[in-house]
Design a protein around this motif. Structure first.
Motif, short mmCIF file in Angstrom:
data_model
loop_
_atom_site.label_atom_id
_atom_site.label_comp_id
_atom_site.label_asym_id
_atom_site.label_seq_id
_atom_site.Cartn_x
_atom_site.Cartn_y
_atom_site.Cartn_z
N ASP A 106 4.79 10.49 15.50
CA ASP A 106 5.51 9.67 14.55
C ASP A 106 5.60 10.40 13.21
O ASP A 106 4.59 10.87 12.69
N CYS A 107 6.81 10.48 12.67
CA CYS A 107 6.96 11.02 11.33
C CYS A 107 7.11 9.84 10.38
O CYS A 107 8.02 9.05 10.51
N GLU A 108 6.18 9.74 9.46
CA GLU A 108 6.12 8.57 8.59
C GLU A 108 7.26 8.57 7.59
O GLU A 108 7.59 9.59 6.99
N LYS A 109 7.87 7.41 7.39
CA LYS A 109 8.92 7.22 6.39
C LYS A 109 8.31 6.60 5.14
O LYS A 109 7.21 6.05 5.18
N PRO A 110 9.02 6.64 4.02
CA PRO A 110 8.45 6.08 2.79
C PRO A 110 8.09 4.61 2.92
O PRO A 110 7.15 4.15 2.33
N GLY A 111 8.80 3.82 3.72
CA GLY A 111 8.52 2.39 3.82
C GLY A 111 7.48 2.05 4.85
O GLY A 111 7.27 0.89 5.16
N GLY A 112 6.82 3.05 5.41
CA GLY A 112 5.83 2.79 6.43
C GLY A 112 6.39 2.83 7.83
O GLY A 112 5.67 2.60 8.79
N ALA A 113 7.69 3.11 7.97
CA ALA A 113 8.31 3.14 9.29
C ALA A 113 8.17 4.53 9.88
O ALA A 113 7.92 5.51 9.19
N SER A 114 8.34 4.62 11.19
CA SER A 114 8.25 5.89 11.88
C SER A 114 9.61 6.23 12.45
O SER A 114 10.59 5.52 12.26
N CYS A 115 9.67 7.38 13.14
CA CYS A 115 10.93 7.80 13.77
C CYS A 115 11.40 6.78 14.78
O CYS A 115 12.60 6.66 15.03
N THR A 116 10.48 6.06 15.41
CA THR A 116 10.86 5.06 16.41
C THR A 116 11.28 3.74 15.79
O THR A 116 11.68 2.83 16.51
N GLY A 117 11.18 3.60 14.48
CA GLY A 117 11.59 2.38 13.80
C GLY A 117 10.51 1.33 13.71
O GLY A 117 10.77 0.21 13.26
N ILE A 118 9.29 1.64 14.14
CA ILE A 118 8.18 0.67 14.11
C ILE A 118 7.51 0.73 12.75
O ILE A 118 7.13 1.79 12.27
N VAL A 119 7.34 -0.43 12.13
CA VAL A 119 6.72 -0.53 10.81
C VAL A 119 5.33 -1.12 10.97
O VAL A 119 5.13 -2.07 11.73
N ASP A 120 4.37 -0.55 10.24
CA ASP A 120 3.00 -1.09 10.26
C ASP A 120 2.97 -2.34 9.39
O ASP A 120 3.05 -2.27 8.16
N SER A 148 -0.34 -2.74 6.92
CA SER A 148 -0.74 -1.74 5.93
C SER A 148 -0.77 -2.29 4.50
O SER A 148 -1.59 -1.87 3.69
N LYS A 149 0.12 -3.23 4.18
CA LYS A 149 0.22 -3.72 2.81
C LYS A 149 -0.46 -5.07 2.60
O LYS A 149 -0.42 -5.62 1.50
N LEU A 150 -1.07 -5.61 3.62
CA LEU A 150 -1.75 -6.90 3.47
C LEU A 150 -3.07 -6.72 2.72
O LEU A 150 -3.82 -5.79 2.98
N LYS A 151 -3.34 -7.62 1.80
CA LYS A 151 -4.58 -7.57 1.03
C LYS A 151 -5.45 -8.79 1.27
O LYS A 151 -6.48 -8.96 0.62
N ASP A 152 -5.04 -9.64 2.19
CA ASP A 152 -5.81 -10.85 2.49
C ASP A 152 -6.99 -10.49 3.38
O ASP A 152 -6.81 -10.00 4.50
N GLN A 164 5.48 -12.41 10.66
CA GLN A 164 5.09 -11.29 9.81
C GLN A 164 5.83 -10.01 10.21
O GLN A 164 6.27 -9.24 9.36
N ALA A 165 5.99 -9.80 11.51
CA ALA A 165 6.73 -8.63 11.98
C ALA A 165 8.23 -8.77 11.71
O ALA A 165 8.92 -7.77 11.48
N ALA A 166 8.75 -10.00 11.74
CA ALA A 166 10.18 -10.21 11.51
C ALA A 166 10.54 -10.06 10.04
O ALA A 166 11.69 -9.73 9.71
#
Length: 489
Positions: free
Chosen positions: A197-211, A214-218, A368-370
């Motif tokens: 996976d090559c990480e994108k600035p928004g946390g997405a990868s080449c496959t389009g999957i976003v973590d 990663s940004k949750l602080k709860d 949350q994923a949507a």
């Protein structure tokens, strides 16, 4: 002088007696005892004796084997040097193999220089540290090999590779796959065999999957364990689910319509006491699991409903309503003793197993994923997905669908309702729900019928609930285009 007299002489004098000194002092012990030297004289004689002995030993050593001593010292150092050379050679070979060094020629070993330690002894040693030399050679090998492989792979991709190259020097199968890049840095054209996976600035990868974690602080989100938790929940939803045909096989006095009326009434009770949505979902789960194992008369069906809501409230709520309040809500049709007796019956029949996955926890995760595809969180999407999911509680036919499947279908239909110009499914939702769009077809179509109320159901507690302003009037929304058009292909 015999051995005993020698021993006595050493004990008395405290100084080592040489043959010359013994001859001077005499062979009798009496002379030694009578002429015992003072302490200073004994100390002086001891120093002289040690000096003579050291000189004698040095003369013997120099006379006997200067050449032999030099040979021994040279041999020992030579063996150590040989061991180091062997280890360097073995490590070099292993490192070369690990870097695909089939086509790399061995670097010639550096000649060792002689370092003069003494005037007569010369010992062969490396000029520099062995580890430093090895690290430098390996770095050169890695850089050179990567440059060669990159140039060759570019030539192969462009079709300009020299065909005259020997197969032994160029093995296309050994080349690492190269990820091509386009002019747009956010667009990935190709990926490697290992799906790197090559990480994108928004946390997405080449496959389009976003973590999505990663940004949750709860801290209550349990981010480090979220994936493992939901893997376990997916297993539990198969284990602790109610029967899908208990109305046909076990129950004879009640019907699916009676069940729907009971749950529609319980929705109003939960609104009256401001109970959490988790309490409502757990209440329905307890009712269905009890009816899957035990026959009940229709006169006691409402008693079962309020008892299951009492148990669910104790499990989910901070301040659960009292037993008297549930008796009051039934217009005192049942007494406190009857409710407590039914509570004991339900608890023992279900073996106190209340940690069961319902639609609600899956719905939270999938919403949350949507939301990652929106620049800002969509409250309307959340309300609409919850509305569609709660509509399934009344329908007995939805027991055949897993809770996770119902939750995923609610997200699918909610996104299609709000934005029919874009496909409602994406790689992130597919990754976190573990469902492809084609697998949701049956559930989504059945859910659309509930949303449009094609059957003309008269149970309106959930619809009235979500027609309120605080829920953005989502119960009035319907898709502009039929969702079935997405599944034609």
């Amino acid at each position: 002088m015999n051995l005993e007299n020698r021993a006595e002489t050493r004990e008395v004098s405290g100084v080592r007696i040489t043959r010359a000194r013994a001859k001077t002092l005499g062979s009798s012990t009496g002379i030694l005892q009578s002429s015992r030297p003072s302490f200073k004289q004994e100390q002086k004689r001891g120093i002289l004796a040690n000096a003579k002995r050291a000189a004698l030993d040095e003369n013997k050593t120099s006379a006997a084997g200067a050449a032999g001593f030099e040979h021994k010292r040279r041999a020992v150092l030579k063996e150590v040097t040989n061991i180091l050379c062997d280890n360097v050679h073995v490590n070099h070979v292993r490192a070369a193999k690990s870097q695909n060094a089939k086509h790399i020629k061995k670097a010639p070993a550096k000649k060792s220089k002689e370092v003069v330690l003494d005037e007569n002894v010369k010992v062969p040693m490396f000029q520099k540290d062995v580890k430093a030399e090895l690290a430098k050679e390996l770095s050169k090998i890695r850089v050179g090999e990567s440059l060669k492989l990159t140039d060759l792979s570019k030539q192969i991709n462009e079709g300009t590779v020299n065909q005259s190259l020997s197969p032994s020097l160029v093995n296309v199968g050994d080349l690492h796959p190269i990820v091509e890049t386009s002019e747009n840095p956010d667009e990935c054209i190709g990926t490697s065999k290992e799906d790197m996976d090559c990480e994108k600035p928004g946390g997405a990868s080449c496959t389009g999957i976003v973590d999505i974690d990663s940004k949750l602080k709860d801290p209550q989100a349990c981010i480090p364990y979220a994936n493992d938790i939901f893997k376990n929940v997916r297993i539990l939803e198969l284990d602790r689910r109610p029967s899908t045909n208990y109305m046909e096989t076990l129950q004879q006095d009640i019907t699916p319509n009676m069940r729907g009326i009971l749950i529609d009434w319980l929705v109003e009770v939960s609104e009256e006491y401001k109970l959490a949505a988790d309490t409502l979902y757990l209440t329905v789960n307890l009712i269905d699991r009890f009816l899957s194992q035990n026959y009940i008369e229709k006169q006691r069906l409402q008693l079962l409903g309020v008892t299951c809501m009492l148990i669910a409230s104790k499990y989910e709520e901070i301040c659960a309503p009292r037993v008297e309040e549930f008796c009051f809500i039934t217009d005192n049709t049942y007494t406190k003793e009857e409710v407590l007796k039914m509570e004991s019956r339900v608890l023992n029949l279900l073996h106190f197993q209340f940690s069961v996955p319902t639609v609600k926890p899956f719905l939270r995760r999938f919403i949350q994923a949507a939301q990652v595809s929106y620049t800002e969180s969509s409250i309307e999407l959340e309300f609409l997905a919850n509305y569609l999911a709660e509509l399934t509680l009344i329908e007995y036919s939805f027991l055949k669908f897993l809770p996770s499947l119902t939750a995923a279908s609610s997200i699918f239909l909610a996104r299609w309702t709000l934005n029919p110009s874009d496909h409602p499914w994406n790689p992130t939702l597919e990754h976190y729900t573990n469902y492809k769009a084609s697998e949701l077809k049956t559930t989504v179509l059945a859910l659309e019928d509930l949303q449009r109320n094609t059957s003309g159901c008269s149970l309106n507690a959930i619809r009235e609930k979500y027609r309120q302003r605080k829920f953005k009037f989502v119960a009035t929304l319907t898709p502009k285009d039929p969702v079935g058009s997405l599944f034609k292909d």
